[in-house]
Design a protein around this motif. Structure first.
Motif, PDB file in Angstrom:
ATOM      1  N   GLU A 173       2.464   6.393  -2.070  1.00  4.36           N
ATOM      2  CA  GLU A 173       1.200   5.764  -1.661  1.00  4.36           C
ATOM      3  C   GLU A 173       0.539   5.148  -2.880  1.00  4.36           C
ATOM      4  N   ASN A 174       0.267   3.851  -2.811  1.00 10.11           N
ATOM      5  CA  ASN A 174      -0.278   3.092  -3.945  1.00 10.11           C
ATOM      6  C   ASN A 174      -1.699   3.533  -4.246  1.00 10.11           C
ATOM      7  N   ASP A 175      -1.966   3.831  -5.527  1.00 12.02           N
ATOM      8  CA  ASP A 175      -3.330   4.217  -5.921  1.00 12.02           C
ATOM      9  C   ASP A 175      -4.071   3.087  -6.631  1.00 12.02           C
ATOM     10  N   GLY A 176      -3.449   1.894  -6.664  1.00 16.10           N
ATOM     11  CA  GLY A 176      -4.128   0.741  -7.236  1.00 16.10           C
ATOM     12  C   GLY A 176      -3.882   0.526  -8.719  1.00 16.10           C
ATOM     13  N   LYS A 188       0.833  -1.209   0.000  1.00 18.70           N
ATOM     14  CA  LYS A 188       0.000   0.000   0.000  1.00 18.70           C
ATOM     15  C   LYS A 188       0.863   1.252   0.000  1.00 18.70           C
ATOM     16  N   GLU A 235       5.523  -6.308   6.226  1.00 17.34           N
ATOM     17  CA  GLU A 235       4.506  -6.800   5.294  1.00 17.34           C
ATOM     18  C   GLU A 235       4.914  -8.130   4.684  1.00 17.34           C
TER      19      GLU A 235
END
Length: 432
Positions: free
Chosen positions: A103-106, A34, A304
């Motif tokens: 920050e991962n935005d998908g 994430k 993680e």
């Protein structure tokens, strides 16, 4: 070519390899984190300089930090998203590094280079440099520099020894991506203008040895199970009979050595235009719930990664990033993977006995096993007294490859590698 046996090299040690924990675990792709915290210190030499700003949107493979000087490497975004912070943190090694937080935005949008069309030596070197490929055997030396030697070379050795206990990521890569490794080796050989390619693989990986025998232009060499068989100078000697003198480089003996994972990454850089944004990591040890070999994005939290493997089966006595002989003991899971992160080990008290050191016994075992024919006890003696110049002089410390064989064999449990690293750091500081 049919595999041949190697020469013997003397000294070294025979630790339990513990590879059975993960060598049958096929690689899995771990989901993207994430948040990725990507260090600007991803190679030997100077850290890269950030070229992005907080709030900027980036895609996978986009340059986020540029190399600074000759010995440095570009750093790339491993996920899509927004840059949320750029700040200094203490890394796994204990040194302060600059990290870029994304920050991962998908999204999974990529910003790769075009596949290479010009396969001239200069074009291959440029592509490897542009994609930030570094040596993945552990040192992290920028590959573009290594394949531009000042001395003429006639042999390329591919290092598939993986002699470090516990680690199996190179083994799985050799089984699952044999052809890509071969193609990468051919590209590197072309960049060097050599045709003699050797791949050295330890005898405990017969399936990997067999995988390379069908190729007519690569000679597999069966290496004896001994540590540190994968050390550059040891590997060169057992494969070719050539000796690399103290203070000399492999190229001075006409040889360049590259790790199998480096060849794979080079192949992807040339054929796909893919920068270095992920790598295989072995997560193992008796204290982890499910050992795995994972494709992990650069900048993923160690916490993680461990959680993805089911977390702790029992409380580990020691957590190591890398291998048990040369890796770094971690005080927290809140550190992040680098290009050179090869393993995460959760070791039980049975695996990582931590006896208190006692005075030196003057037994000389550390010198007996040293593959570089050094005197580690001298380094430790003078370093403990704070005389690092004498430590470097009488232990010839700067020639040490930090394999850890001396630490492993010492019956007094002296922190020899700690003394060696402290001496090297002191001498580097004095030189600056």
């Amino acid at each position: 070519m049919k595999a041949v046996k190697c020469r013997a090299f003397y000294r070294g040690v025979h630790p339990h390899d513990m590879k059975y924990l993960s060598n049958q675990c096929a690689t899995e792709v771990m989901p993207a984190p994430k948040v990725a915290a990507i260090s600007c210190s991803q190679s030997l030499g100077k850290p890269a300089v950030p070229v992005v700003e907080v709030g900027q949107e980036v895609s996978i493979g986009e340059v986020i930090a540029r190399q600074d000087g000759a010995i440095s490497s570009d750093v790339f975004a491993s996920i899509c998203g927004k840059v949320t912070d750029i700040k200094d943190l203490v890394g796994a090694s204990g040194a302060t590094e600059k990290f870029i937080f994304i920050e991962n935005d998908g999204r999974e949008d990529t910003k790769y280079f075009e596949p290479l069309q010009d396969f001239s030596p200069d074009a291959i070197k440029k592509r490897i440099r542009d994609c930030g490929i570094v040596g993945l055997g552990g040192a992290g030396f920028p590959v573009a520099i290594k394949i531009s030697p000042k001395s003429p070379v006639d042999t390329l050795i591919i290092n598939g020894a993986e002699c470090e206990p516990y680690l199996t990521c190179d083994h799985r890569l050799m089984l699952e991506h044999t052809d890509e490794i071969v193609r990468g080796a051919r590209y590197i050989a072309k960049s060097l203008n050599v045709t003699n390619i050797i791949i050295g693989i330890e005898a405990n990986k017969p399936d990997a040895i067999a995988a390379f025998e069908p190729y007519d232009d690569i000679q597999p060499v069966i290496l004896k199970r001994k540590y540190p068989m994968g050390g550059e100078k040891q590997l060169i000697y057992v494969c070719t009979g050539r000796k690399v003198g103290l203070g000399k480089l492999p190229a001075d003996s006409g040889v360049v050595v590259q790790n199998v994972a480096t060849c794979f990454a080079s192949c992807e850089a040339i054929e796909l235009g893919k920068p270095h944004v992920e790598r295989i990591i072995t997560v193992t040890g008796k204290a982890v719930t499910t050992p795995k070999n994972l494709w992990v994005r650069i900048g993923t939290s160690i916490r993680e990664v461990v959680d993805y493997c089911g977390g702790e089966k029992e409380k580990p006595l020691k957590v190591v990033q890398g291998g048990p002989m040369t890796g770094i003991a971690l005080s927290t899971y809140d550190v992040y993977t680098h290009k050179t992160t090869s393993g995460i080990l959760l070791m039980t008290p049975e695996e990582a006995k931590r006896d208190d050191p006692t005075p030196c016994l003057n037994c000389g075992k550390c010198a007996e096993v040293c593959p570089m024919h050094l005197l580690p006890m001298n380094t430790a003696f003078y370093a403990t007294a704070g005389d690092f110049e004498a430590a470097a002089k009488y232990g010839n410390t700067l020639s040490c490859i930090e394999c850890g064989a001396c630490d492993y064999i010492c019956p007094a449990r002296r922190p020899l590698i700690q003394s060696i690293r402290a001496t090297k750091a002191a001498m580097r500081g004095k030189k600056k």
